[in-house]
Write an enzyme that holds these catalytic residues in place. Structure first.
Site, mmCIF file in Angstrom:
data_model
loop_
_atom_site.group_PDB
_atom_site.id
_atom_site.type_symbol
_atom_site.label_atom_id
_atom_site.label_comp_id
_atom_site.label_asym_id
_atom_site.label_seq_id
_atom_site.Cartn_x
_atom_site.Cartn_y
_atom_site.Cartn_z
ATOM 1 N N GLN A 67 0.630 -0.974 -0.204
ATOM 2 C CA GLN A 67 0.181 0.632 0.403
ATOM 3 C C GLN A 67 0.679 0.787 -0.052
ATOM 4 O O GLN A 67 0.581 2.664 1.047
ATOM 5 C CB GLN A 67 -1.338 -0.137 1.008
ATOM 6 C CG GLN A 67 -2.343 -0.952 0.824
ATOM 7 C CD GLN A 67 -2.983 -0.796 0.027
ATOM 8 O OE1 GLN A 67 -2.946 0.456 -0.401
ATOM 9 N NE2 GLN A 67 -4.195 -1.535 -0.195
ATOM 10 N N SER A 68 1.646 1.440 -1.152
ATOM 11 C CA SER A 68 3.170 2.186 -1.169
ATOM 12 C C SER A 68 2.012 3.105 -1.024
ATOM 13 O O SER A 68 1.494 3.473 -2.465
ATOM 14 C CB SER A 68 4.297 2.027 -1.709
ATOM 15 O OG SER A 68 4.583 3.051 -2.285
ATOM 16 N N ASN A 69 2.573 4.676 -0.695
ATOM 17 C CA ASN A 69 1.846 5.853 -1.482
ATOM 18 C C ASN A 69 2.265 6.584 -2.410
ATOM 19 O O ASN A 69 2.106 6.978 -3.164
ATOM 20 C CB ASN A 69 2.191 7.508 0.235
ATOM 21 C CG ASN A 69 1.004 6.731 1.078
ATOM 22 O OD1 ASN A 69 -0.596 6.623 0.817
ATOM 23 N ND2 ASN A 69 1.330 6.930 2.439
ATOM 24 N N ALA A 71 4.919 4.753 -3.790
ATOM 25 C CA ALA A 71 4.146 4.180 -5.602
ATOM 26 C C ALA A 71 2.997 4.575 -6.186
ATOM 27 O O ALA A 71 3.134 4.593 -7.512
ATOM 28 C CB ALA A 71 3.971 2.069 -4.945
#
Ligand SMILES: *Cc1c(COP(=O)(O)O)cnc(C)c1O
Length: 322
Positions: A67-69, A71
């Site tokens: 859930q990388s912001n 990325a």
């Protein structure tokens, strides 16, 4: 540098949380740097994507937690600039389907290519990114690798910009303070901390800087931040000495992207009390740390975003089970 950020982001007094955090609280609303691409990563991407385009890149490669912001911001910016994006996302089980909510939903919506990778592979992420860049080059494409969190010297320049922006806001509006006793923010890959330290060294609008670790310990982050600062100073020779910073590593809780019942209850209380939405991975832990430290004085909390991550975490609503 290319323009991606809706600037200046608001600088707001937040009286309703003073009692909860034990300080005169101000917010720098970097959760409002844009629309769905908003958050602190957009400031770094202004410098990183400019470099990618200057090098003739057609594809952005980056990595992060599932859930990388960072990325997600990279994927949206790529679509906006007519570039492709490939995201290497760390997952527990590479055979399980990826989530369809939060940041991953947005990654998919803008057409990014997603590569789920194991924790073991994530440990050698820079090698995997370089190998993918080579493979694309063999197909006649040109990839630009952005490290985890956009955190290198070039990305950190985005937070030198942010401090200049804050200084401009303080100068232009007599109702705002001249100086803060403390600037505090969530720290995950060190680029924001490095940029803020350099910006505050130059603009002198705060006496102290505290980076609240959401993973890893203070010794790790001091080393990482020092390296990023050196890289940034090599890119911009006008940057002087950074403001000394503290890394606070006592509020990580159970681990990266894992929270205690107290941290979740705090996040809910902040939302109900002031309409300030924090995310469980970053900003929720950082403001929780402030509420434990209760430093007094005038504090500027840099709200770094993270809303899509919150929307993927319905567990934050669950009643406390300790
Ligand atoms: C990435 C991120 C951070 C941490 O910033 P770093 O520069 O990686 O230390 C803080 N808050 C949010 C919401 C983020 O996405």
């Amino acid at each position: 540098m290319i323009r991606l950020v809706h600037r200046p982001t608001p600088l707001e007094r937040c009286e309703r949380l003073d009692a909860l955090v034990g300080a005169e609280l101000w917010l720098k609303r970097d959760d409002c740097t844009g629309g769905a691409e908003a958050g602190n990563k957009l400031r770094k991407l202004e410098h990183l994507v400019a470099d990618a385009e200057a090098q003739g890149a057609d594809t952005l490669l980056t990595c992060g937690g599932v859930q990388s912001n960072h990325a997600r911001a990279t994927a949206i910016v790529a679509a906006r600039r007519g570039l492709r994006a490939e995201l290497f996302l760390r997952v527990d089980d590479v055979h399980a389907p990826l989530p369809r909510s939060g940041n991953v939903l947005l990654d998919r919506l803008v057409g990014a290519t997603l590569h789920p990778i194991t924790r073991a592979d994530y440990a050698r992420r820079n090698e995997l990114l370089a190998a993918r860049a080579d493979a694309l080059a063999a197909e006649g494409r040109r990839a630009y690798v952005i490290p985890e969190g956009g955190s290198n010297g070039r990305g950190a320049l985005g937070y030198v910009d942010a401090v200049r922006e804050i200084e401009g806001q303080l100068t232009a509006d007599a109702s705002l303070p001249r100086e803060f006793d403390l600037v505090l923010h969530a720290c995950g890959s060190g680029g924001t901390a490095a940029g803020l330290a350099l910006g505050l060294g130059r603009h002198r609008i705060a006496r102290a800087l505290c980076a609240v670790a959401v993973c890893d310990d203070a010794a790790y982050f001091h080393a990482v931040i020092e390296r990023i600062i050196a890289e940034a100073r090599a890119l911009d020779a006008t940057l002087g000495a950074p403001l000394a910073l503290t890394v606070e590593d006592r509020f990580i809780g159970p681990g990266y992207a894992q929270t205690t019942a107290e941290q979740r209850a705090f996040l809910r209380e902040v939302a109900r009390t002031a309409g300030v939405l924090l995310d469980p991975v970053y900003t929720g832990k950082a403001l929780y740390a402030l509420a434990q430290l209760r430093p007094g004085g005038r504090v500027l909390f840099v709200h770094t975003g993270g809303l899509p991550g919150l929307l993927a975490e319905d567990a934050v609503l669950e009643p406390d089970r300790s």
